[in-house]
Scaffold this motif. Structure first.
Motif, PDB file in Angstrom:
ATOM      1  N   ASP A  10      -8.087  -9.485   1.872  1.00  0.00           N
ATOM      2  CA  ASP A  10      -6.866  -8.923   2.438  1.00  0.00           C
ATOM      3  C   ASP A  10      -5.844 -10.036   2.617  1.00  0.00           C
ATOM      4  O   ASP A  10      -6.175 -11.116   3.116  1.00  0.00           O
ATOM      5  CB  ASP A  10      -7.126  -8.232   3.783  1.00  0.00           C
TER       6      ASP A  10
ATOM      7  N   SER B 208       0.829  -1.206   0.000  1.00  0.00           N
ATOM      8  CA  SER B 208       0.000   0.000   0.000  1.00  0.00           C
ATOM      9  C   SER B 208       0.864   1.257   0.000  1.00  0.00           C
ATOM     10  O   SER B 208       0.511   2.262  -0.637  1.00  0.00           O
ATOM     11  CB  SER B 208      -0.960  -0.004   1.190  1.00  0.00           C
TER      12      SER B 208
ATOM     13  N   ARG C 200      -5.436   2.255  -4.943  1.00  0.00           N
ATOM     14  CA  ARG C 200      -6.114   0.979  -4.735  1.00  0.00           C
ATOM     15  C   ARG C 200      -5.092  -0.127  -4.922  1.00  0.00           C
ATOM     16  O   ARG C 200      -4.194  -0.019  -5.748  1.00  0.00           O
ATOM     17  CB  ARG C 200      -7.257   0.769  -5.732  1.00  0.00           C
ATOM     18  N   GLU C 201      -5.233  -1.223  -4.195  1.00  0.00           N
ATOM     19  CA  GLU C 201      -4.316  -2.347  -4.335  1.00  0.00           C
ATOM     20  C   GLU C 201      -5.099  -3.634  -4.177  1.00  0.00           C
ATOM     21  O   GLU C 201      -5.746  -3.850  -3.142  1.00  0.00           O
ATOM     22  CB  GLU C 201      -3.197  -2.265  -3.281  1.00  0.00           C
TER      23      GLU C 201
ATOM     24  N   ARG D 180       1.974   1.810  -3.493  1.00  0.00           N
ATOM     25  CA  ARG D 180       0.877   2.315  -4.322  1.00  0.00           C
ATOM     26  C   ARG D 180       0.607   3.793  -4.053  1.00  0.00           C
ATOM     27  O   ARG D 180       0.378   4.571  -4.992  1.00  0.00           O
ATOM     28  CB  ARG D 180      -0.382   1.501  -4.069  1.00  0.00           C
ATOM     29  N   TYR D 181       0.652   4.230  -2.797  1.00  0.00           N
ATOM     30  CA  TYR D 181       0.481   5.647  -2.491  1.00  0.00           C
ATOM     31  C   TYR D 181       1.558   6.486  -3.194  1.00  0.00           C
ATOM     32  O   TYR D 181       1.259   7.513  -3.805  1.00  0.00           O
ATOM     33  CB  TYR D 181       0.581   5.888  -0.991  1.00  0.00           C
TER      34      TYR D 181
ATOM     35  N   LEU E 252      -6.852   2.476   1.340  1.00  0.00           N
ATOM     36  CA  LEU E 252      -5.765   1.684   1.902  1.00  0.00           C
ATOM     37  C   LEU E 252      -5.398   2.221   3.287  1.00  0.00           C
ATOM     38  O   LEU E 252      -5.819   3.307   3.679  1.00  0.00           O
ATOM     39  CB  LEU E 252      -4.565   1.714   0.954  1.00  0.00           C
TER      40      LEU E 252
ATOM     41  N   ARG F  12      -5.624  -5.847  -0.782  1.00  0.00           N
ATOM     42  CA  ARG F  12      -5.325  -5.079   0.425  1.00  0.00           C
ATOM     43  C   ARG F  12      -6.561  -4.270   0.792  1.00  0.00           C
ATOM     44  O   ARG F  12      -6.893  -3.299   0.117  1.00  0.00           O
ATOM     45  CB  ARG F  12      -4.142  -4.131   0.223  1.00  0.00           C
TER      46      ARG F  12
END
Length: 425
Positions: free
Chosen positions: A305, A63, A288-289, A66-67, A256, A292
């Motif tokens: 998850d 996450s 988004r992941e 991804r951020y 997330l 997760r």
């Protein structure tokens, strides 16, 4: 003595190359940088002008990556990402400007590694890491974002020095390689830090002895709770980021985990690339992941998850209590036998109404009966066991639809478990 596998041709399919990688090395994991550094030098792998962010941690790496990716893209920067493991398809491991690369490009990269390695033995992960770096090098990127596979100090990803190193969290996992104590695990993860380079720690309880060792190496990390912080606002839809030099108010609450968003923002602050609050807001909204905290609305609601250790399971439980309270939870769980099964199930137990235990069809997969025994399922939590994740999931969904109360189907315990659930359209 096993025979040396035949090298696939440069035009062979991706599956043929992945089978070759699996057969090439006698062990799945062999920590150490000498071999991978030697091959990287022969391949002349280097990020060039690109900034490098390396993300380590027991949980929260995906996450955080991804951020960083979505915010930097919103700010107009070109990004390359390397993650592991993949959820469904190998191509998920490399992204350029948020897009996966074609299988043929991965094959080209594998062929390049094979040509360069000579008689140097590489594990599946090391081979794939070098191939990923080769792929990123083919593009003129502003930032490389690299996720550590295991530990940090001796992980293949660490053959490239990061401009910003991040540790998201420190929990007990991979004890066979990292040891059973948080201090030793933290020490291994802190191996990604370099003197004179930025270091960010998002773990609020980082071991003091390891911080002292970093100080002796002239590394002074910035830490959550000391050098930056975050707070959820009373409206429960926004949050504030508080750094030493900046405060960002009323940011959108992301899907997330919030702690990793704050850690990512601090890393971007340390990277010294201009990023506007508008880009941060847009990036947080986009992040988004798969697998997760992935909530699929419908009948029934499904939450996916990959939590597979007590630390991640405790966070998942807190998330359900905070955002999905009042729902029954039917938990579909499959785990690997070398994980802390008892600790993980105990961390999930406060929110679980009924267990649906599944056997994983992989060599390290735990039997469903082993999970049922570990969960102490006597009392008020009925359970069923299944020979596959799909069977457990289908049964849990059917049972959820028959309930008078709203029921959440939770799928967790391993990447292997979540990967068995069909992807949403």
């Amino acid at each position: 003595m096993s025979e040396t596998p035949l090298v696939p041709s440069a035009t062979a399919g991706l599956d043929a190359w992945l089978s070759y990688l699996e057969a090439l090395h006698p062990t799945e994991i062999e920590l150490g940088l000498d071999r991978v550094q030697a091959v990287a030098q022969r391949m002349q792998i280097k990020p060039g002008q690109a900034k490098v962010i390396t993300v380590a941690g027991t949980n929260g790496k995906g996450s955080t990556v991804r951020y960083l990716e979505t915010i930097l893209r919103a700010a107009g920067y070109s990004t390359g990402v390397y993650i592991s493991p993949h959820l469904v398809h190998y191509e998920e491991r490399v992204r350029v400007n948020t897009q996966q690369l074609a299988a043929e490009q991965h094959v080209e990269a594998f062929h390049a590694v094979e040509q360069a390695r000579g008689d140097t033995s590489l594990t599946y992960f090391e081979f794939g890491t070098l191939a990923a770096f080769w792929l990123l090098q083919q593009h003129e990127l502003d930032v490389w974002i690299l996720e550590v596979g295991l530990g940090g100090r001796l992980d293949a990803v660490n053959c490239i020095a990061a401009d910003v190193g991040i540790i998201t969290s420190v929990g007990i996992d991979h004890v066979a390689f990292l040891g059973p104590h948080r201090e030793g695990i933290a020490r291994e993860k802190a191996g990604i830090f370099r003197p004179g380079r930025a270091a960010v720690i998002g773990e609020p309880d980082f071991p003091a002895e390891v911080l002292a060792e970093l100080h002796q190496r002239s590394i002074e990390p910035v830490r959550v709770g000391f050098d930056f912080n975050y707070r959820r606002n009373p409206d429960q839809t926004t949050w504030d980021y508080v750094g030493r030099s900046s405060v960002l108010r009323e940011l959108p609450l992301p899907q997330l985990p919030l702690p990793n968003a704050a850690t990512a923002l601090k890393a971007l602050e340390m990277l010294a690339l201009p990023v506007s609050q508008q880009a941060i807001t847009e990036g947080l909204r986009r992040a988004r992941e798969s697998g997760r905290l992935e909530l699929r609305d419908g009948a029934p609601k499904v939450l996916l998850d990959v939590a597979h250790n007590p630390h991640a399971a405790a966070f998942l439980t807190q998330h359900i209590q905070a955002t999905l309270s009042g729902m029954q939870v039917f938990a579909v769980v499959g785990m690997l036998q070398d994980k802390d099964i008892e600790g993980t199930l105990a961390a999930l137990a406060p929110v679980v109404t009924q267990w649906f235990f599944a056997e994983l069809a992989v060599p390290r997969g735990a039997k469903a009966e082993r999970l049922a025994e570990a969960a102490d399922t006597g009392k008020a939590r009925p359970h069923q066991t299944f020979g596959s994740v799909v069977a457990a999931f289908d049964t849990a969904c059917a049972a959820a639809l028959q309930q008078n109360r709203e029921t959440l189907v939770l799928v967790c315990g391993s990447f292997y478990t979540v990967s068995q659930i069909p992807q949403s359209e």
